[in-house]
Enzyme design. Structure first.
Site, mmCIF file in Angstrom:
data_model
loop_
_atom_site.group_PDB
_atom_site.id
_atom_site.type_symbol
_atom_site.label_atom_id
_atom_site.label_comp_id
_atom_site.label_asym_id
_atom_site.label_seq_id
_atom_site.Cartn_x
_atom_site.Cartn_y
_atom_site.Cartn_z
ATOM 1 N N SER A 151 0.843 -1.193 0.000
ATOM 2 C CA SER A 151 0.000 0.000 0.000
ATOM 3 C C SER A 151 0.887 1.255 0.000
ATOM 4 O O SER A 151 1.678 1.439 -0.928
ATOM 5 C CB SER A 151 -0.969 -0.025 1.180
ATOM 6 O OG SER A 151 -1.944 0.980 1.065
ATOM 7 N N ASP A 255 -9.910 -3.799 -5.479
ATOM 8 C CA ASP A 255 -9.188 -2.655 -4.907
ATOM 9 C C ASP A 255 -9.495 -1.428 -5.755
ATOM 10 O O ASP A 255 -9.302 -1.456 -6.980
ATOM 11 C CB ASP A 255 -7.682 -2.951 -4.918
ATOM 12 C CG ASP A 255 -6.835 -1.841 -4.309
ATOM 13 O OD1 ASP A 255 -7.363 -0.752 -4.014
ATOM 14 O OD2 ASP A 255 -5.627 -2.070 -4.138
ATOM 15 N N HIS A 285 -8.366 -4.259 -1.009
ATOM 16 C CA HIS A 285 -7.082 -3.646 -0.709
ATOM 17 C C HIS A 285 -6.553 -4.152 0.641
ATOM 18 O O HIS A 285 -7.222 -4.055 1.658
ATOM 19 C CB HIS A 285 -7.227 -2.112 -0.659
ATOM 20 C CG HIS A 285 -5.912 -1.404 -0.549
ATOM 21 N ND1 HIS A 285 -5.061 -1.258 -1.626
ATOM 22 C CD2 HIS A 285 -5.286 -0.820 0.507
ATOM 23 C CE1 HIS A 285 -3.989 -0.592 -1.246
ATOM 24 N NE2 HIS A 285 -4.091 -0.327 0.044
#
Length: 310
Positions: A151, A255, A285
């Site tokens: 991320s 995501d 995600h």
């Protein structure tokens, strides 16, 4: 396309509130930490309160193993190497893969806006090659180094990679072989199709993403700033191509950022970078971090990528 849920409080979502002085009050009870187990913590820069958690395999390796420098996620505003989910994620990688893993922390926004995290990432890379630590000295193969992040950490790994490619001569004995961008955190001014389609994602709604960019980008920067949107410019990738680095980019179509992750992979491919894309169906995600039982396929992808890059 779904209508955006305007009733969501993004500060409440990240268990934080904004102080009058512009700093962030993070609820300590919401962020469970884990002490070292097959790992130990080492300071990097006490002045910045940055440190790293180093993971060893359960059994002493017969030969030195590739070095994996990892950066955690959290939108650049929350998170740390000892946060329970990130600790478990890294511990499982160190258990399943033949690597020495170093999970390095960095300063958080809004107290320290970008590029502070990138500066700390580069400092961690330089620190790894100089720290006098027996775990690293005795077990890590510095000639086979990979930079990985999840991320926001994937965004960080990309930008640290751009910098590191320009100063490889000064990083010896480290020899970087590739980057691993695990569901990298990206954005832009205009919403993509996937951002509009999954605007109310329960795991990472776009309102939360918007807030995190607002808190971490330089003051007055919009979301086409290269820190947020690498495809908008700032793509000095020629050196990375010359060095022969390989780049793994992972994502999934649940995501909101999948379109941007695929676009980044395509941009690097057009520049001649050797890109391995792993984009799956379903999921969300950070799913491999939130649910460790879903990380086994990723471990195989990482193993193949690292083995084929050495």
């Amino acid at each position: 396309m779904a209508a955006e849920n305007n009733s969501l409080d993004p500060y409440e979502f990240i268990h934080s509130s904004l102080n009058p002085d512009g700093t962030l009050a993070r609820d300590p009870e919401a962020f469970v930490t884990t002490p070292p187990d097959i790992s130990k913590d080492i300071p990097i820069n006490p002045a910045n309160n940055t440190w790293a958690r180093v993971f060893l395999p359960k059994q002493p390796p017969p030969n030195k193993l590739p070095l994996l420098l990892y950066f955690h996620g959290g939108g650049f505003v929350i998170g740390s190497p000892d946060l329970a989910n990130f600790h478990e994620f890294c511990s499982n990688i160190a258990t399943e893969l033949p690597v020495i893993l170093v999970s390095a922390g960095y300063r958080l926004a809004p107290e320290h806006r970008l590029p502070a995290a990138y500066d700390d990432g580069m400092e961690a890379l330089r620190w790894v090659k100089t720290v006098q630590d027996d775990w690293l000295r005795d077990n890590a193969d510095y000639s086979n180094c990979f930079i990985m992040g999840s991320s926001a950490g994937g965004n960080l790994a990309y930008h640290v990679g751009l910098r590191a490619a320009q100063e490889t001569d000064h990083l010896s004995p480290l020899k970087i072989k590739g980057l691993i961008l695990h569901q990298p955190y990206l954005g832009g001014v205009r919403r993509t199709e996937s951002e509009l389609r999954i605007v109310n994602d329960p795991f990472f709604p776009m309102a939360v993403s918007d807030l995190m960019w607002e808190l971490c980008l330089p003051v007055d920067a919009d979301r086409d700033h290269p820190y947020c949107n690498p495809t908008a410019g700032f793509g000095v990738l020629e050196k990375m191509k010359q060095l022969g680095w390989r780049v793994l980019v992972t994502g999934c179509d649940g995501d909101p950022m999948i379109d941007r992750q695929m676009e980044l992979a395509k941009m690097m491919e057009k520049k001649g970078i050797k890109v391995v894309g792993r984009f799956g169906e379903g999921e969300y995600h950070g799913f491999e971090i939130i649910d460790s039982s879903k990380a086994k396929p990723l471990h195989l992808v990482l193993l193949n990528f690292i083995s084929n890059s050495i």
